[in-house]
Design a protein around this motif. Structure first.
Motif, PDB file in Angstrom:
ATOM      1  N   PHE A  40     -41.956 144.269  46.524  1.00 51.92           N
ATOM      2  CA  PHE A  40     -40.925 145.256  46.795  1.00 51.92           C
ATOM      3  C   PHE A  40     -40.365 145.067  48.217  1.00 51.92           C
ATOM      4  CE2 PHE A  40     -39.834 149.556  48.336  1.00 51.92           C
ATOM      5  CZ  PHE A  40     -38.862 149.900  47.397  1.00 51.92           C
ATOM      6  N   LEU A  41     -41.279 144.938  49.189  1.00 48.40           N
ATOM      7  CA  LEU A  41     -40.857 144.717  50.575  1.00 48.40           C
ATOM      8  C   LEU A  41     -40.126 143.387  50.722  1.00 48.40           C
ATOM      9  CD1 LEU A  41     -43.889 146.011  52.681  1.00 48.40           C
ATOM     10  CD2 LEU A  41     -41.725 147.153  52.247  1.00 48.40           C
ATOM     11  N   ASP A  42     -40.635 142.349  50.041  1.00 50.91           N
ATOM     12  CA  ASP A  42     -39.963 141.044  50.072  1.00 50.91           C
ATOM     13  C   ASP A  42     -38.540 141.169  49.535  1.00 50.91           C
ATOM     14  OD1 ASP A  42     -42.126 139.795  51.124  1.00 50.91           O
ATOM     15  OD2 ASP A  42     -42.810 138.886  49.258  1.00 50.91           O
ATOM     16  N   GLY A  43     -38.401 141.903  48.448  1.00 52.15           N
ATOM     17  CA  GLY A  43     -37.092 142.093  47.832  1.00 52.15           C
ATOM     18  C   GLY A  43     -36.116 142.775  48.780  1.00 52.15           C
ATOM     19  N   LEU A  44     -36.628 143.741  49.543  1.00 49.08           N
ATOM     20  CA  LEU A  44     -35.767 144.418  50.519  1.00 49.08           C
ATOM     21  C   LEU A  44     -35.400 143.470  51.655  1.00 49.08           C
ATOM     22  CD1 LEU A  44     -37.337 147.987  50.832  1.00 49.08           C
ATOM     23  CD2 LEU A  44     -35.464 147.228  49.378  1.00 49.08           C
ATOM     24  N   ALA A  45     -36.359 142.637  52.072  1.00 49.58           N
ATOM     25  CA  ALA A  45     -36.097 141.680  53.152  1.00 49.58           C
ATOM     26  C   ALA A  45     -35.015 140.681  52.737  1.00 49.58           C
ATOM     27  CB  ALA A  45     -37.387 140.946  53.528  1.00 49.58           C
ATOM     28  N   GLU A  46     -34.957 140.366  51.442  1.00 52.06           N
ATOM     29  CA  GLU A  46     -33.957 139.410  50.934  1.00 52.06           C
ATOM     30  C   GLU A  46     -32.517 139.909  51.084  1.00 52.06           C
ATOM     31  OE1 GLU A  46     -35.053 138.581  46.915  1.00 52.06           O
ATOM     32  OE2 GLU A  46     -36.883 137.548  47.550  1.00 52.06           O
ATOM     33  N   THR A  47     -32.348 141.203  51.299  1.00 50.95           N
ATOM     34  CA  THR A  47     -30.992 141.718  51.500  1.00 50.95           C
ATOM     35  C   THR A  47     -30.425 141.253  52.836  1.00 50.95           C
ATOM     36  OG1 THR A  47     -31.842 143.728  52.543  1.00 50.95           O
ATOM     37  CG2 THR A  47     -31.415 143.836  50.173  1.00 50.95           C
ATOM     38  N   GLY A  48     -31.308 140.750  53.740  1.00 49.19           N
ATOM     39  CA  GLY A  48     -30.849 140.290  55.047  1.00 49.19           C
ATOM     40  C   GLY A  48     -30.783 141.400  56.093  1.00 49.19           C
ATOM     41  N   VAL A  49     -31.156 142.614  55.698  1.00 44.65           N
ATOM     42  CA  VAL A  49     -31.173 143.722  56.647  1.00 44.65           C
ATOM     43  C   VAL A  49     -32.391 143.553  57.565  1.00 44.65           C
ATOM     44  CG1 VAL A  49     -31.352 146.242  56.862  1.00 44.65           C
ATOM     45  CG2 VAL A  49     -30.012 145.240  55.002  1.00 44.65           C
ATOM     46  N   ALA A  50     -32.210 143.853  58.857  1.00 43.09           N
ATOM     47  CA  ALA A  50     -33.294 143.684  59.839  1.00 43.09           C
ATOM     48  C   ALA A  50     -34.521 144.511  59.450  1.00 43.09           C
ATOM     49  CB  ALA A  50     -32.817 144.099  61.225  1.00 43.09           C
ATOM     50  N   LYS A  51     -35.704 143.951  59.752  1.00 42.05           N
ATOM     51  CA  LYS A  51     -36.941 144.560  59.312  1.00 42.05           C
ATOM     52  C   LYS A  51     -37.153 145.971  59.876  1.00 42.05           C
ATOM     53  CE  LYS A  51     -41.708 143.543  58.412  1.00 42.05           C
ATOM     54  NZ  LYS A  51     -42.948 143.197  59.103  1.00 42.05           N
ATOM     55  N   ASP A  52     -36.797 146.167  61.139  1.00 37.97           N
ATOM     56  CA  ASP A  52     -36.994 147.509  61.706  1.00 37.97           C
ATOM     57  C   ASP A  52     -36.084 148.537  61.031  1.00 37.97           C
ATOM     58  OD1 ASP A  52     -34.871 146.200  62.939  1.00 37.97           O
ATOM     59  OD2 ASP A  52     -35.050 147.358  64.784  1.00 37.97           O
ATOM     60  N   ARG A  53     -34.913 148.086  60.595  1.00 33.42           N
ATOM     61  CA  ARG A  53     -34.017 148.978  59.857  1.00 33.42           C
ATOM     62  C   ARG A  53     -34.608 149.306  58.487  1.00 33.42           C
ATOM     63  NH1 ARG A  53     -28.542 148.575  61.568  1.00 33.42           N
ATOM     64  NH2 ARG A  53     -27.876 149.765  59.776  1.00 33.42           N
ATOM     65  N   ILE A  54     -35.204 148.295  57.850  1.00 32.87           N
ATOM     66  CA  ILE A  54     -35.827 148.510  56.544  1.00 32.87           C
ATOM     67  C   ILE A  54     -36.951 149.543  56.668  1.00 32.87           C
ATOM     68  CG2 ILE A  54     -37.224 147.443  54.716  1.00 32.87           C
ATOM     69  CD1 ILE A  54     -35.634 144.872  55.134  1.00 32.87           C
ATOM     70  N   LEU A  55     -37.765 149.398  57.711  1.00 34.56           N
ATOM     71  CA  LEU A  55     -38.899 150.313  57.883  1.00 34.56           C
ATOM     72  C   LEU A  55     -38.406 151.737  58.147  1.00 34.56           C
ATOM     73  CD1 LEU A  55     -41.352 148.069  59.940  1.00 34.56           C
ATOM     74  CD2 LEU A  55     -41.440 148.643  57.505  1.00 34.56           C
ATOM     75  N   LYS A  56     -37.368 151.857  58.933  1.00 28.12           N
ATOM     76  CA  LYS A  56     -36.783 153.160  59.217  1.00 28.12           C
ATOM     77  C   LYS A  56     -36.253 153.791  57.922  1.00 28.12           C
ATOM     78  CE  LYS A  56     -34.134 154.970  63.063  1.00 28.12           C
ATOM     79  NZ  LYS A  56     -33.191 154.588  64.116  1.00 28.12           N
ATOM     80  N   PHE A  57     -35.555 152.951  57.145  1.00 32.62           N
ATOM     81  CA  PHE A  57     -35.011 153.377  55.859  1.00 32.62           C
ATOM     82  C   PHE A  57     -36.127 153.895  54.953  1.00 32.62           C
ATOM     83  CE2 PHE A  57     -34.458 151.938  51.446  1.00 32.62           C
ATOM     84  CZ  PHE A  57     -33.335 152.656  51.074  1.00 32.62           C
ATOM     85  N   LEU A  58     -37.231 153.159  54.880  1.00 29.21           N
ATOM     86  CA  LEU A  58     -38.336 153.522  53.984  1.00 29.21           C
ATOM     87  C   LEU A  58     -38.997 154.835  54.394  1.00 29.21           C
ATOM     88  CD1 LEU A  58     -40.187 150.136  53.409  1.00 29.21           C
ATOM     89  CD2 LEU A  58     -38.892 151.440  51.729  1.00 29.21           C
ATOM     90  N   ASP A  59     -39.032 155.111  55.678  1.00 29.81           N
ATOM     91  CA  ASP A  59     -39.792 156.263  56.171  1.00 29.81           C
ATOM     92  C   ASP A  59     -38.953 157.515  56.368  1.00 29.81           C
ATOM     93  OD1 ASP A  59     -42.316 155.187  56.126  1.00 29.81           O
ATOM     94  OD2 ASP A  59     -42.061 154.205  58.047  1.00 29.81           O
ATOM     95  N   THR A  60     -37.646 157.419  56.159  1.00 27.04           N
ATOM     96  CA  THR A  60     -36.801 158.593  56.325  1.00 27.04           C
ATOM     97  C   THR A  60     -36.845 159.463  55.071  1.00 27.04           C
ATOM     98  OG1 THR A  60     -35.357 157.263  57.692  1.00 27.04           O
ATOM     99  CG2 THR A  60     -34.491 159.365  56.970  1.00 27.04           C
ATOM    100  N   ASP A  61     -36.833 160.750  55.288  1.00 29.59           N
ATOM    101  CA  ASP A  61     -36.920 161.710  54.196  1.00 29.59           C
ATOM    102  C   ASP A  61     -35.703 162.632  54.303  1.00 29.59           C
ATOM    103  OD1 ASP A  61     -37.651 163.544  52.317  1.00 29.59           O
ATOM    104  OD2 ASP A  61     -39.487 164.183  53.308  1.00 29.59           O
ATOM    105  N   PRO A  62     -34.507 162.122  53.936  1.00 27.68           N
ATOM    106  CA  PRO A  62     -33.273 162.859  54.239  1.00 27.68           C
ATOM    107  C   PRO A  62     -33.136 164.185  53.504  1.00 27.68           C
ATOM    108  CG  PRO A  62     -32.766 160.909  52.931  1.00 27.68           C
ATOM    109  CD  PRO A  62     -34.229 160.859  53.252  1.00 27.68           C
ATOM    110  N   ASP A  63     -33.706 164.323  52.312  1.00 28.95           N
ATOM    111  CA  ASP A  63     -33.525 165.587  51.594  1.00 28.95           C
ATOM    112  C   ASP A  63     -34.831 166.326  51.334  1.00 28.95           C
ATOM    113  OD1 ASP A  63     -34.351 163.710  49.807  1.00 28.95           O
ATOM    114  OD2 ASP A  63     -32.474 163.641  48.688  1.00 28.95           O
TER     115      ASP A  63
END
Ligand SMILES: [Zn+2]
Length: 107
Positions: A40-63
């Motif tokens: 799953f993490l590898d798949g997200l990394a394949e989007t080319g988005v920076a890793k710190d952004r991916i981690l931030k994205f994963l840990d945010t709880d917007p709603d």
């Protein structure tokens, strides 16, 4: 300019989510329920988005329903419980609660 609800970067005038996080959300929908967490993490990394952004994205709880990480963990745990013949299912708020109590204990 509005800020992205996931990473806090500029999202655009009418957008709640920036381009990078949109890419990640689309990938999450593709991958969830099909792969393990590492893939799953590898798949997200394949989007080319920076890793710190991916981690931030994963840990945010917007709603307040649990972060993407909690939701995916809950789904994977439920799937595993089903495979092992255990009834019940894990929910994102439950994962969040467990994680928070674990964090508290380690303080
Ligand atoms: Zn974003």
């Amino acid at each position: 300019m509005r800020q992205c609800i996931y990473c806090g970067e500029r999202a655009g005038f009418f957008e709640r989510v920036c381009g990078d996080c949109k890419k990640l959300l689309a990938r999450v929908e593709e991958l969830r329920g099909k792969v393990g967490f590492v893939q799953f993490l590898d798949g997200l990394a394949e989007t080319g988005v920076a890793k710190d952004r991916i981690l931030k994205f994963l840990d945010t709880d917007p709603d307040g329903k649990g972060s993407v990480r909690d939701q995916v963990t809950a789904e994977m745990t439920s799937e595993l419980m089903k495979v092992m013949g255990i009834s019940g299912r894990q929910t994102a708020p439950e994962v969040k609660r467990i994680r928070n109590s674990v964090n508290k204990q380690s303080d």
